[in-house]
Scaffold this active site. Structure first.
Site, PDB file in Angstrom:
ATOM      1  N   GLY A 294      -8.997  22.508   7.403  1.00  0.00           N
ATOM      2  CA  GLY A 294      -8.547  22.505   6.020  1.00  0.00           C
ATOM      3  C   GLY A 294      -8.143  23.856   5.496  1.00  0.00           C
ATOM      4  O   GLY A 294      -7.279  23.946   4.623  1.00  0.00           O
TER       5      GLY A 294
ATOM      6  N   ASP B  65      -6.898  26.547   7.444  1.00  0.00           N
ATOM      7  CA  ASP B  65      -5.645  26.908   8.120  1.00  0.00           C
ATOM      8  C   ASP B  65      -4.983  25.635   8.649  1.00  0.00           C
ATOM      9  O   ASP B  65      -5.114  25.274   9.808  1.00  0.00           O
ATOM     10  CB  ASP B  65      -5.935  27.890   9.259  1.00  0.00           C
ATOM     11  CG  ASP B  65      -4.659  28.481   9.854  1.00  0.00           C
ATOM     12  OD1 ASP B  65      -3.569  28.172   9.341  1.00  0.00           O
ATOM     13  OD2 ASP B  65      -4.767  29.234  10.835  1.00  0.00           O
TER      14      ASP B  65
ATOM     15  N   ASN C  11     -10.646  18.333  -3.667  1.00  0.00           N
ATOM     16  CA  ASN C  11      -9.257  18.422  -3.235  1.00  0.00           C
ATOM     17  C   ASN C  11      -8.671  17.031  -3.038  1.00  0.00           C
ATOM     18  O   ASN C  11      -9.368  16.103  -2.642  1.00  0.00           O
ATOM     19  CB  ASN C  11      -9.137  19.263  -1.952  1.00  0.00           C
ATOM     20  CG  ASN C  11      -9.162  18.418  -0.693  1.00  0.00           C
ATOM     21  OD1 ASN C  11      -8.143  17.855  -0.282  1.00  0.00           O
ATOM     22  ND2 ASN C  11     -10.343  18.318  -0.076  1.00  0.00           N
TER      23      ASN C  11
ATOM     24  N   GLY D 113      -3.806  15.731   0.489  1.00  0.00           N
ATOM     25  CA  GLY D 113      -2.965  14.696   1.091  1.00  0.00           C
ATOM     26  C   GLY D 113      -2.284  15.126   2.382  1.00  0.00           C
ATOM     27  O   GLY D 113      -1.132  14.761   2.635  1.00  0.00           O
ATOM     28  N   PHE D 114      -3.007  15.874   3.227  1.00  0.00           N
ATOM     29  CA  PHE D 114      -2.477  16.287   4.537  1.00  0.00           C
ATOM     30  C   PHE D 114      -1.128  17.004   4.404  1.00  0.00           C
ATOM     31  O   PHE D 114      -0.177  16.705   5.129  1.00  0.00           O
ATOM     32  CB  PHE D 114      -2.323  15.085   5.470  1.00  0.00           C
ATOM     33  CG  PHE D 114      -3.595  14.564   6.074  1.00  0.00           C
ATOM     34  CD1 PHE D 114      -4.776  15.291   6.034  1.00  0.00           C
ATOM     35  CD2 PHE D 114      -3.619  13.325   6.703  1.00  0.00           C
ATOM     36  CE1 PHE D 114      -5.944  14.795   6.596  1.00  0.00           C
ATOM     37  CE2 PHE D 114      -4.777  12.825   7.272  1.00  0.00           C
ATOM     38  CZ  PHE D 114      -5.940  13.561   7.219  1.00  0.00           C
TER      39      PHE D 114
ATOM     40  N   ASN E 225      -7.293  19.629  14.452  1.00  0.00           N
ATOM     41  CA  ASN E 225      -7.665  18.435  13.701  1.00  0.00           C
ATOM     42  C   ASN E 225      -6.418  17.596  13.439  1.00  0.00           C
ATOM     43  O   ASN E 225      -5.448  18.065  12.849  1.00  0.00           O
ATOM     44  CB  ASN E 225      -8.333  18.859  12.391  1.00  0.00           C
ATOM     45  CG  ASN E 225      -8.907  17.697  11.619  1.00  0.00           C
ATOM     46  OD1 ASN E 225      -8.179  16.856  11.117  1.00  0.00           O
ATOM     47  ND2 ASN E 225     -10.226  17.662  11.508  1.00  0.00           N
TER      48      ASN E 225
ATOM     49  N   SER F 285     -10.461  11.390   5.831  1.00  0.00           N
ATOM     50  CA  SER F 285      -9.953  11.991   4.599  1.00  0.00           C
ATOM     51  C   SER F 285      -9.780  10.900   3.549  1.00  0.00           C
ATOM     52  O   SER F 285      -9.226   9.838   3.833  1.00  0.00           O
ATOM     53  CB  SER F 285      -8.608  12.674   4.839  1.00  0.00           C
ATOM     54  OG  SER F 285      -8.020  13.036   3.607  1.00  0.00           O
TER      55      SER F 285
ATOM     56  N   ASN G  58      -7.841  11.103   1.015  1.00  0.00           N
ATOM     57  CA  ASN G  58      -6.613  11.361   0.272  1.00  0.00           C
ATOM     58  C   ASN G  58      -5.349  10.783   0.899  1.00  0.00           C
ATOM     59  O   ASN G  58      -4.249  11.035   0.416  1.00  0.00           O
ATOM     60  CB  ASN G  58      -6.445  12.882   0.091  1.00  0.00           C
ATOM     61  CG  ASN G  58      -7.619  13.487  -0.661  1.00  0.00           C
ATOM     62  OD1 ASN G  58      -8.059  12.939  -1.663  1.00  0.00           O
ATOM     63  ND2 ASN G  58      -8.142  14.593  -0.159  1.00  0.00           N
ATOM     64  N   THR G  59      -5.493  10.029   1.980  1.00  0.00           N
ATOM     65  CA  THR G  59      -4.377   9.298   2.586  1.00  0.00           C
ATOM     66  C   THR G  59      -4.710   7.817   2.529  1.00  0.00           C
ATOM     67  O   THR G  59      -5.698   7.386   3.131  1.00  0.00           O
ATOM     68  CB  THR G  59      -4.154   9.734   4.046  1.00  0.00           C
ATOM     69  OG1 THR G  59      -3.765  11.113   4.067  1.00  0.00           O
ATOM     70  CG2 THR G  59      -3.058   8.901   4.704  1.00  0.00           C
TER      71      THR G  59
ATOM     72  N   LYS H 179     -14.110  12.664  13.434  1.00  0.00           N
ATOM     73  CA  LYS H 179     -14.654  13.136  12.158  1.00  0.00           C
ATOM     74  C   LYS H 179     -14.783  11.970  11.195  1.00  0.00           C
ATOM     75  O   LYS H 179     -13.798  11.278  10.906  1.00  0.00           O
ATOM     76  CB  LYS H 179     -13.761  14.220  11.555  1.00  0.00           C
ATOM     77  CG  LYS H 179     -14.344  14.852  10.282  1.00  0.00           C
ATOM     78  CD  LYS H 179     -13.602  16.110   9.899  1.00  0.00           C
ATOM     79  CE  LYS H 179     -14.256  16.815   8.713  1.00  0.00           C
ATOM     80  NZ  LYS H 179     -13.650  18.119   8.427  1.00  0.00           N
TER      81      LYS H 179
ATOM     82  N   ASN I 259     -16.958  14.481   6.487  1.00  0.00           N
ATOM     83  CA  ASN I 259     -15.857  14.928   5.632  1.00  0.00           C
ATOM     84  C   ASN I 259     -16.310  15.011   4.171  1.00  0.00           C
ATOM     85  O   ASN I 259     -17.501  14.934   3.873  1.00  0.00           O
ATOM     86  CB  ASN I 259     -14.682  13.950   5.791  1.00  0.00           C
ATOM     87  CG  ASN I 259     -13.335  14.626   5.671  1.00  0.00           C
ATOM     88  OD1 ASN I 259     -13.130  15.473   4.806  1.00  0.00           O
ATOM     89  ND2 ASN I 259     -12.387  14.241   6.517  1.00  0.00           N
ATOM     90  N   THR I 260     -15.348  15.126   3.267  1.00  0.00           N
ATOM     91  CA  THR I 260     -15.668  15.180   1.835  1.00  0.00           C
ATOM     92  C   THR I 260     -16.112  13.807   1.325  1.00  0.00           C
ATOM     93  O   THR I 260     -15.870  12.779   1.958  1.00  0.00           O
ATOM     94  CB  THR I 260     -14.447  15.648   1.035  1.00  0.00           C
ATOM     95  OG1 THR I 260     -13.359  14.740   1.279  1.00  0.00           O
ATOM     96  CG2 THR I 260     -14.034  17.045   1.445  1.00  0.00           C
TER      97      THR I 260
ATOM     98  N   GLY J 262     -18.759  21.157  -0.643  1.00  0.00           N
ATOM     99  CA  GLY J 262     -19.588  22.241  -1.139  1.00  0.00           C
ATOM    100  C   GLY J 262     -21.039  21.836  -1.325  1.00  0.00           C
ATOM    101  O   GLY J 262     -21.510  20.838  -0.768  1.00  0.00           O
TER     102      GLY J 262
ATOM    103  N   TYR K 163     -16.903  25.861   5.194  1.00  0.00           N
ATOM    104  CA  TYR K 163     -15.596  26.075   4.562  1.00  0.00           C
ATOM    105  C   TYR K 163     -15.779  26.398   3.081  1.00  0.00           C
ATOM    106  O   TYR K 163     -15.583  27.525   2.652  1.00  0.00           O
ATOM    107  CB  TYR K 163     -14.683  24.867   4.774  1.00  0.00           C
ATOM    108  CG  TYR K 163     -13.305  24.983   4.136  1.00  0.00           C
ATOM    109  CD1 TYR K 163     -12.875  26.151   3.513  1.00  0.00           C
ATOM    110  CD2 TYR K 163     -12.424  23.925   4.155  1.00  0.00           C
ATOM    111  CE1 TYR K 163     -11.614  26.261   2.936  1.00  0.00           C
ATOM    112  CE2 TYR K 163     -11.163  24.020   3.587  1.00  0.00           C
ATOM    113  CZ  TYR K 163     -10.766  25.193   2.965  1.00  0.00           C
ATOM    114  OH  TYR K 163      -9.532  25.274   2.395  1.00  0.00           O
TER     115      TYR K 163
END
Length: 345
Positions: free
Chosen positions: A60, A62, A108, A111-112, A136, A170, A172-173, A206, A235-236, A257, A307
């Protein structure tokens, strides 16, 4: 690391996504010295990969593999870049990244967003020598057959990364987390196993923290059935704890976090219970200190990733975690970090 920590503090004064982009560019261009050799007590092996220490960078930061040299000089035992999708895509509309400073957290909904597989592969081909680099993989938002995108990524990156992580978690997709169901997961992992052929590169999976213990158990068994080499937990989260105080706490997206710590730890314990040492686990989510890293190892993780804590603590956090972790390992009589894995179960 004092200077880089000061730089991180300055970046927190900027819009989160602008700060993120500047951080990547700084890591790409800064002439950072090679880190000192790791304390031997930190050594471990994950899925056949020897690591000088078990503290890695989560995916996430880089996304495009642009700053691998700089990141490899921050003292991580391994660096995971991405997520990358076969075709470049812009991601979701801005704003899509939020600092929850009062909660030491981030939301966040990126969205990739990434430059695509070809640009990513070209950078991996020039990766720094001696660093352990993971890639990833994600799926394009508009792809109907998302499993095909993962197969494409795995095939294109053969020989370029030390391991490949399949990100089916994720939030977000649209539709991506549906791949964690047993039938869809069997189809995906079966196709990946066929695409791997005899390639020895480890493949990790993941998963999300927003799963029941039973669902995690089914994923562990599917991973074992299809030859997955390790599980990244996790993941988140889509959960919003009542304790959140930041004005941005209601923003849509994945939360990471400090507030993720309890949920990610519970997911790790569930995975460790079922895997019973048969599948290496990598713990992510709320890892922000040597004490927390040590607790995750004792709970069954072979390694940890950080992260979000870097945003608040700066890159010097990596060294602080390692020093504290080494002291804790020695105090409890361990010769290596690998010996501590699962010691608290």
């Amino acid at each position: 690391m004092a200077l880089t920590d000061l730089g991180a503090a300055a970046l927190r004064l900027l819009d989160p996504e602008t700060a993120h982009r500047l951080a990547v560019q700084a890591l790409r261009l800064a002439p950072l010295p090679a880190p000192p050799a790791d304390d031997p007590v930190l050594a471990t092996v994950v899925a056949g990969l020897p690591l000088s220490n078990p503290v890695g960078l989560a995916a996430g930061l880089d996304k495009n593999g642009e700053a691998l040299r700089g990141l490899s000089r921050l003292g991580f035992g391994f660096v995971e870049c991405g997520s990358v999708t076969p075709r470049a895509q812009p991601g979701n509309a801005r704003p899509r990244l939020f600092r929850l400073s009062e909660d030491r957290a981030i939301i966040n909904r990126m969205g990739f967003n990434n430059q695509g597989l070809e640009a990513f592969a070209a950078r991996l081909a020039r990766r720094p020598a001696g660093a352990v680099i993971g890639a990833n993989l994600g799926a394009n938002k508009d792809t109907d057959d998302k499993a095909a995108d993962y197969v494409a990524g795995l095939t294109r990156l053969k020989g370029l990364a030390d391991y490949v992580a399949v990100n089916v978690s994720s939030p977000n997709t649209p539709g991506l987390r549906d791949l964690q169901g047993r039938a869809a997961l069997d189809d995906l992992l079966g196709r990946l196993a066929e695409a791997r052929g005899g390639d020895p590169t480890p493949v990790f999976l993941k998963i999300a923290p927003d799963l029941t213990a039973g669902e995690i158990g089914l994923i562990v068994e599917a991973a074992l059935d299809h030859g997955i080499d390790a599980l990244i937990v996790s993941n988140t989260t889509l959960d919003r704890p009542d304790s959140l105080r930041s004005p941005d706490r209601g923003e849509a997206g994945g939360l990471s976090g400090a507030p993720l710590k309890a949920r990610a730890s519970a997911a790790l314990r569930a995975a460790a219970e079922v895997s019973a040492g048969r599948l290496p686990l990598i713990a992510v989510g709320g890892v922000d200190s040597g004490a927390e890293a040590y607790a995750r190892l004792r709970a069954g993780a072979s390694a940890v990733q950080v992260y979000s804590a870097l945003v608040y603590e700066g890159p010097g956090l990596v060294g602080r975690i390692k020093r504290d972790l080494a002291a804790r390992l020695r105090a409890d009589g361990f010769s290596t970090a690998g010996e501590a894995v699962g010691a608290g179960r």
